[in-house]
Design a protein around this motif. Structure first.
Motif, PDB file in Angstrom:
ATOM      1  N   GLY A  18       1.066  -1.042  -0.088  1.00 40.76           N
ATOM      2  CA  GLY A  18      -0.357   0.245  -0.093  1.00 40.76           C
ATOM      3  C   GLY A  18       1.159   1.074   0.325  1.00 40.76           C
ATOM      4  N   ALA A  19       0.699   2.110   1.014  1.00 41.02           N
ATOM      5  CA  ALA A  19       1.113   3.660   1.072  1.00 41.02           C
ATOM      6  C   ALA A  19       2.177   3.411   2.451  1.00 41.02           C
ATOM      7  CB  ALA A  19       0.090   4.353   0.814  1.00 41.02           C
ATOM      8  N   GLY A  20       2.787   2.184   2.340  1.00 40.96           N
ATOM      9  CA  GLY A  20       3.862   2.020   3.148  1.00 40.96           C
ATOM     10  C   GLY A  20       4.012   1.731   3.933  1.00 40.96           C
ATOM     11  N   VAL A  21       2.925   0.663   4.544  1.00 36.62           N
ATOM     12  CA  VAL A  21       2.376  -0.195   5.628  1.00 36.62           C
ATOM     13  C   VAL A  21       2.970  -1.041   5.867  1.00 36.62           C
ATOM     14  CG1 VAL A  21       0.210  -1.804   6.713  1.00 36.62           C
ATOM     15  CG2 VAL A  21      -0.313   0.229   5.073  1.00 36.62           C
ATOM     16  N   HIS A  22       3.634  -1.681   7.005  1.00 38.18           N
ATOM     17  CA  HIS A  22       4.593  -2.689   7.250  1.00 38.18           C
ATOM     18  C   HIS A  22       4.032  -3.698   8.160  1.00 38.18           C
ATOM     19  CE1 HIS A  22       8.697   0.013   7.633  1.00 38.18           C
ATOM     20  NE2 HIS A  22       7.823   0.732   7.428  1.00 38.18           N
ATOM     21  N   LEU A  23       4.297  -4.969   7.062  1.00 37.93           N
ATOM     22  CA  LEU A  23       3.345  -6.117   7.125  1.00 37.93           C
ATOM     23  C   LEU A  23       4.214  -6.939   7.275  1.00 37.93           C
ATOM     24  CD1 LEU A  23       2.765  -6.938   4.813  1.00 37.93           C
ATOM     25  CD2 LEU A  23       0.893  -5.142   4.316  1.00 37.93           C
ATOM     26  N   HIS A  24       3.932  -8.442   7.701  1.00 35.58           N
ATOM     27  CA  HIS A  24       4.959  -9.841   7.678  1.00 35.58           C
ATOM     28  C   HIS A  24       3.663 -10.571   6.360  1.00 35.58           C
ATOM     29  CE1 HIS A  24       6.752  -8.288  11.540  1.00 35.58           C
ATOM     30  NE2 HIS A  24       8.398  -9.093  10.994  1.00 35.58           N
ATOM     31  N   ARG A  25       4.875 -10.943   5.671  1.00 38.03           N
ATOM     32  CA  ARG A  25       3.290 -11.732   4.776  1.00 38.03           C
ATOM     33  C   ARG A  25       3.784 -13.386   4.901  1.00 38.03           C
ATOM     34  NH1 ARG A  25       3.717  -9.092  -0.667  1.00 38.03           N
ATOM     35  NH2 ARG A  25       1.950  -8.406   0.326  1.00 38.03           N
ATOM     36  N   ALA A  26       3.405 -14.360   4.843  1.00 39.16           N
ATOM     37  CA  ALA A  26       3.715 -15.466   5.583  1.00 39.16           C
ATOM     38  C   ALA A  26       3.403 -16.088   3.826  1.00 39.16           C
ATOM     39  CB  ALA A  26       2.345 -15.978   5.667  1.00 39.16           C
ATOM     40  N   PHE A  27       2.846 -15.695   2.806  1.00 38.04           N
ATOM     41  CA  PHE A  27       3.278 -16.563   1.660  1.00 38.04           C
ATOM     42  C   PHE A  27       2.565 -15.906   0.783  1.00 38.04           C
ATOM     43  CE2 PHE A  27      -0.698 -18.684   2.909  1.00 38.04           C
ATOM     44  CZ  PHE A  27      -1.640 -18.683   2.178  1.00 38.04           C
ATOM     45  N   GLY A  28       3.390 -15.724  -0.464  1.00 35.80           N
ATOM     46  CA  GLY A  28       2.009 -15.130  -1.734  1.00 35.80           C
ATOM     47  C   GLY A  28       3.642 -15.086  -2.255  1.00 35.80           C
ATOM     48  N   PHE A  29       3.133 -14.459  -3.869  1.00 39.54           N
ATOM     49  CA  PHE A  29       4.083 -14.106  -5.386  1.00 39.54           C
ATOM     50  C   PHE A  29       4.827 -15.156  -5.139  1.00 39.54           C
ATOM     51  CE2 PHE A  29       1.867  -9.755  -3.620  1.00 39.54           C
ATOM     52  CZ  PHE A  29       0.989  -9.528  -4.873  1.00 39.54           C
ATOM     53  N   GLN A  30       4.911 -16.272  -5.239  1.00 40.37           N
ATOM     54  CA  GLN A  30       5.785 -17.487  -5.563  1.00 40.37           C
ATOM     55  C   GLN A  30       5.288 -18.280  -6.167  1.00 40.37           C
ATOM     56  OE1 GLN A  30       5.905 -17.659  -1.247  1.00 40.37           O
ATOM     57  NE2 GLN A  30       8.117 -16.826  -1.496  1.00 40.37           N
ATOM     58  N   ASP A  31       5.401 -19.579  -5.832  1.00 39.55           N
ATOM     59  CA  ASP A  31       4.906 -21.318  -6.044  1.00 39.55           C
ATOM     60  C   ASP A  31       3.242 -20.690  -6.192  1.00 39.55           C
ATOM     61  OD1 ASP A  31       3.837 -22.949  -7.474  1.00 39.55           O
ATOM     62  OD2 ASP A  31       4.772 -24.797  -6.428  1.00 39.55           O
ATOM     63  N   PRO A  32       1.865 -20.314  -6.794  1.00 35.38           N
ATOM     64  CA  PRO A  32       0.176 -20.511  -6.575  1.00 35.38           C
ATOM     65  C   PRO A  32      -0.074 -22.054  -5.768  1.00 35.38           C
ATOM     66  CG  PRO A  32       0.723 -20.339  -8.907  1.00 35.38           C
ATOM     67  CD  PRO A  32       2.031 -20.474  -8.376  1.00 35.38           C
ATOM     68  N   SER A  33       0.821 -22.677  -6.828  1.00 41.02           N
ATOM     69  CA  SER A  33       0.380 -24.296  -6.263  1.00 41.02           C
ATOM     70  C   SER A  33       0.802 -24.490  -5.501  1.00 41.02           C
ATOM     71  CB  SER A  33       0.924 -25.225  -7.460  1.00 41.02           C
ATOM     72  OG  SER A  33       1.916 -25.273  -7.045  1.00 41.02           O
ATOM     73  N   GLU A  34       0.938 -23.866  -4.487  1.00 45.29           N
ATOM     74  CA  GLU A  34       1.895 -24.338  -2.726  1.00 45.29           C
ATOM     75  C   GLU A  34       0.152 -25.013  -1.628  1.00 45.29           C
ATOM     76  OE1 GLU A  34       5.954 -22.953  -1.794  1.00 45.29           O
ATOM     77  OE2 GLU A  34       4.228 -21.986  -0.360  1.00 45.29           O
ATOM     78  N   LEU A  35      -0.312 -24.002  -2.466  1.00 47.36           N
ATOM     79  CA  LEU A  35      -1.392 -23.847  -1.144  1.00 47.36           C
ATOM     80  C   LEU A  35      -2.841 -23.001  -1.850  1.00 47.36           C
ATOM     81  CD1 LEU A  35       0.247 -21.775   2.051  1.00 47.36           C
ATOM     82  CD2 LEU A  35      -0.895 -24.216   2.001  1.00 47.36           C
ATOM     83  N   ASP A  36      -3.322 -23.685  -3.521  1.00 53.38           N
ATOM     84  CA  ASP A  36      -3.796 -23.964  -3.541  1.00 53.38           C
ATOM     85  C   ASP A  36      -5.225 -23.652  -2.878  1.00 53.38           C
ATOM     86  OD1 ASP A  36      -5.717 -23.925  -6.065  1.00 53.38           O
ATOM     87  OD2 ASP A  36      -5.076 -25.609  -7.164  1.00 53.38           O
ATOM     88  N   PRO A  37      -5.922 -23.503  -2.590  1.00 57.69           N
ATOM     89  CA  PRO A  37      -6.559 -22.671  -4.388  1.00 57.69           C
ATOM     90  C   PRO A  37      -5.966 -21.382  -3.240  1.00 57.69           C
ATOM     91  CG  PRO A  37      -8.403 -23.233  -2.065  1.00 57.69           C
ATOM     92  CD  PRO A  37      -7.485 -24.318  -1.885  1.00 57.69           C
ATOM     93  N   PHE A  38      -5.628 -20.773  -2.034  1.00 55.36           N
ATOM     94  CA  PHE A  38      -4.726 -19.450  -1.746  1.00 55.36           C
ATOM     95  C   PHE A  38      -2.808 -19.408  -2.056  1.00 55.36           C
ATOM     96  CE2 PHE A  38      -6.687 -22.627   1.842  1.00 55.36           C
ATOM     97  CZ  PHE A  38      -8.364 -21.466   1.825  1.00 55.36           C
ATOM     98  N   LEU A  39      -3.341 -18.087  -2.422  1.00 51.00           N
ATOM     99  CA  LEU A  39      -2.439 -17.179  -2.957  1.00 51.00           C
ATOM    100  C   LEU A  39      -1.761 -16.426  -2.255  1.00 51.00           C
ATOM    101  CD1 LEU A  39      -4.805 -15.565  -6.230  1.00 51.00           C
ATOM    102  CD2 LEU A  39      -3.393 -17.670  -5.542  1.00 51.00           C
ATOM    103  N   PRO A  49       1.750   4.377  14.444  1.00 56.86           N
ATOM    104  CA  PRO A  49      -0.065   4.058  13.441  1.00 56.86           C
ATOM    105  C   PRO A  49       1.460   4.516  12.398  1.00 56.86           C
ATOM    106  CG  PRO A  49      -0.403   5.427  16.308  1.00 56.86           C
ATOM    107  CD  PRO A  49       1.158   4.823  15.797  1.00 56.86           C
ATOM    108  N   GLU A  50       1.809   5.386  12.746  1.00 62.01           N
ATOM    109  CA  GLU A  50       2.649   6.591  11.383  1.00 62.01           C
ATOM    110  C   GLU A  50       3.149   5.134  10.066  1.00 62.01           C
ATOM    111  OE1 GLU A  50       5.829   7.085  14.551  1.00 62.01           O
ATOM    112  OE2 GLU A  50       4.177   7.777  14.227  1.00 62.01           O
ATOM    113  N   LEU A  51       3.449   4.016  10.829  1.00 66.06           N
ATOM    114  CA  LEU A  51       4.035   2.379  10.073  1.00 66.06           C
ATOM    115  C   LEU A  51       2.488   1.963   9.551  1.00 66.06           C
ATOM    116  CD1 LEU A  51       6.921   1.400  12.338  1.00 66.06           C
ATOM    117  CD2 LEU A  51       6.672   2.674  10.523  1.00 66.06           C
ATOM    118  N   TYR A  52       1.596   2.315   9.442  1.00 66.51           N
ATOM    119  CA  TYR A  52       0.290   1.629   8.629  1.00 66.51           C
ATOM    120  C   TYR A  52      -0.875   2.834   8.287  1.00 66.51           C
ATOM    121  CZ  TYR A  52      -2.083   1.768  13.459  1.00 66.51           C
ATOM    122  OH  TYR A  52      -2.756   2.484  14.753  1.00 66.51           O
ATOM    123  N   GLU A  53      -0.780   3.863   9.254  1.00 61.72           N
ATOM    124  CA  GLU A  53      -2.389   4.967   9.091  1.00 61.72           C
ATOM    125  C   GLU A  53      -2.091   5.522   7.413  1.00 61.72           C
ATOM    126  OE1 GLU A  53      -1.716   8.008  11.754  1.00 61.72           O
ATOM    127  OE2 GLU A  53       0.441   8.938  11.016  1.00 61.72           O
TER     128      GLU A  53
END
Length: 303
Positions: A18-39, A49-53
Motif C-alpha cells: 500500500g502506501a507504506g504499511v509495514h506488515l509480515h507476509r507468510a506466503f504470496g507471489f511465489q508458487d501458486p500451486s503450493e497452497l492452492d486455492p490460496f494465493l 501509527p505512522e507505520l500503517y496509517e
C-alpha cells in the motif's frame, strides 16, 4: 485416521504494501500451486501509527477473493460500487472481486494505537473469474464460538466445525477458516477434509504440530491419539505451518498456550497468470485486464 505431515515451517517475512504499511507476509507471489486455492497471506500488525496509517489507497482487484479479519483497531473501506464501511475488532470482510473492483482499505489503531489484522487471498476458478463483485461484511457477534471442556476456544469464520457453521457462505474454494485458542499444555486433534490444502498460522504463544514423518530436528513424543508420532520443535509468533495430505492435525500447546489460524480449502488446480492484485488463467486474460485498467473499462456492468 492419518496425521498430516508438516511439509514446511517458516517465519513470515517483513515487507511493505500500500502506501507504506509495514506488515509480515507468510506466503504470496511465489508458487501458486503450493497452497492452492490460496494465493497470499499477510499479517498486518503494529502499534506505531505512522507505520500503517497511510493504508492501502485505491487499487484494483480481478479474479480473486480477499478475506480481511481484524483483531485490533479498525479498517475503513470503500469501493467503486459505492460501498462504505468500517471493520472493527473481531469483524470479517469477504470480498469477491470477480470481474473487477477498485477499493481502498485504511487501517486505524485502537485507543493505544494498536492495529492487527490478517488478509488472505483466495483464487477464483476460471468459471467465476468474471462474476459480479460482492461483499460479505460479518460483525464479530455473528461469528460462532465453540469452547471445549479443556478450554480450547474456536471461532468458526467459514465452514463447519464442532456442529457450528460460519456465517460467510457462497465461497468458491469452500474453505474452512478457524481462529483457535488453546490453553497451556493442552493437546488437541482437529479434523480436516483429506482433499483440502491446509496451513496453520501461529500469532500468539507457541505450539508443536504432530508430524507423521520423521524429519531432522524433531522431538519424539511416544504417543498422540494412540499412535507414535514425531512432533516438531515449538512454532512461535508469526510462523506458517504448511501441511501435506491427511485427515487430521494434532497440536500441543506450549507453556503460554497458543492462538493460531487453521485454514483449508479445496484446490482449484488451474493455470495461474498473476500480476499484482489481478489473477487470471492466461497471459491473454491478464493483458486484457491491464488494457481495461488503462482504458477506464476495468469496472464491468452488473449481469
Amino acid at each position: 485416521m492419518s496425521i498430516r505431515p508438516t511439509l514446511e515451517t517458516r517465519k513470515a517475512v517483513p515487507t511493505m504494501e500500500g502506501a507504506g504499511v509495514h506488515l509480515h507476509r507468510a506466503f504470496g507471489f511465489q508458487d501458486p500451486s503450493e497452497l492452492d486455492p490460496f494465493l497470499l497471506f499477510d499479517d498486518f500488525r503494529n502499534d506505531i501509527p505512522e507505520l500503517y496509517e497511510n493504508g492501502f489507497p485505491w487499487h484494483p482487484h480481478r479474479g480473486i477473493e480477499t478475506i480481511t479479519y481484524v483483531l485490533n483497531g479498525t479498517v475503513e473501506h470503500g469501493d467503486s460500487l459505492g460501498n462504505r464501511g468500517t471493520l472493527g475488532a473481531g469483524d470479517v470482510q469477504w470480498m469477491t472481486a470477480g470481474s473487477g473492483i477498485m477499493h481502498q482499505e485504511m487501517p486505524q489503531g485502537n485507543a493505544k494505537g494498536q492495529m492487527h489484522g490478517f488478509q488472505l487471498w483466495g483464487n477464483l476458478p476460471s468459471a467465476q473469474k468474471m462474476v459480479d463483485p460482492r461483499y460479505q461484511d460479518v460483525e464479530a457477534k455473528e461469528i460462532p464460538e465453540v469452547i471445549d471442556d479443556d478450554g480450547t476456544k474456536v471461532r468458526v469464520i467459514t465452514g463447519e466445525f464442532w456442529g457450528k457453521r460460519g456465517p460467510v457462505d457462497g465461497i468458491a474454494a469452500d474453505p474452512q477458516y478457524l481462529d483457535i485458542s488453546m490453553p497451556a499444555g493442552v493437546k488437541k486433534t482437529f479434523k480436516i477434509d483429506t482433499y483440502r490444502r491446509a496451513f496453520a498460522y501461529v500469532f500468539e504463544g507457541q505450539a508443536a504440530f504432530a508430524d507423521a514423518s520423521a524429519p531432522s530436528g524433531v522431538l519424539l513424543e511416544k504417543e498422540v491419539m494412540g499412535q507414535e508420532v514425531n512432533i516438531r520443535d515449538m512454532s512461535g509468533d508469526r510462523t506458517l505451518i504448511r501441511f501435506g495430505t491427511g485427515d487430521e492435525v494434532t497440536v500441543q500447546a506450549g507453556e503460554q498456550g497458543v492462538r493460531f489460524l487453521l485454514i483449508s480449502g479445496a484446490p482449484i488446480e488451474e493455470p495461474v497468470a498473476w500480476h499484482g492484485p489481478i489473477v487470471m488463467n492466461t497471459q491473454e486474460e491478464l493483458q486484457t485486464a491491464m488494457r481495461d485498467l488503462r482504458n477506464g473499462t476495468f469496472i464491468k456492468p452488473a449481469h
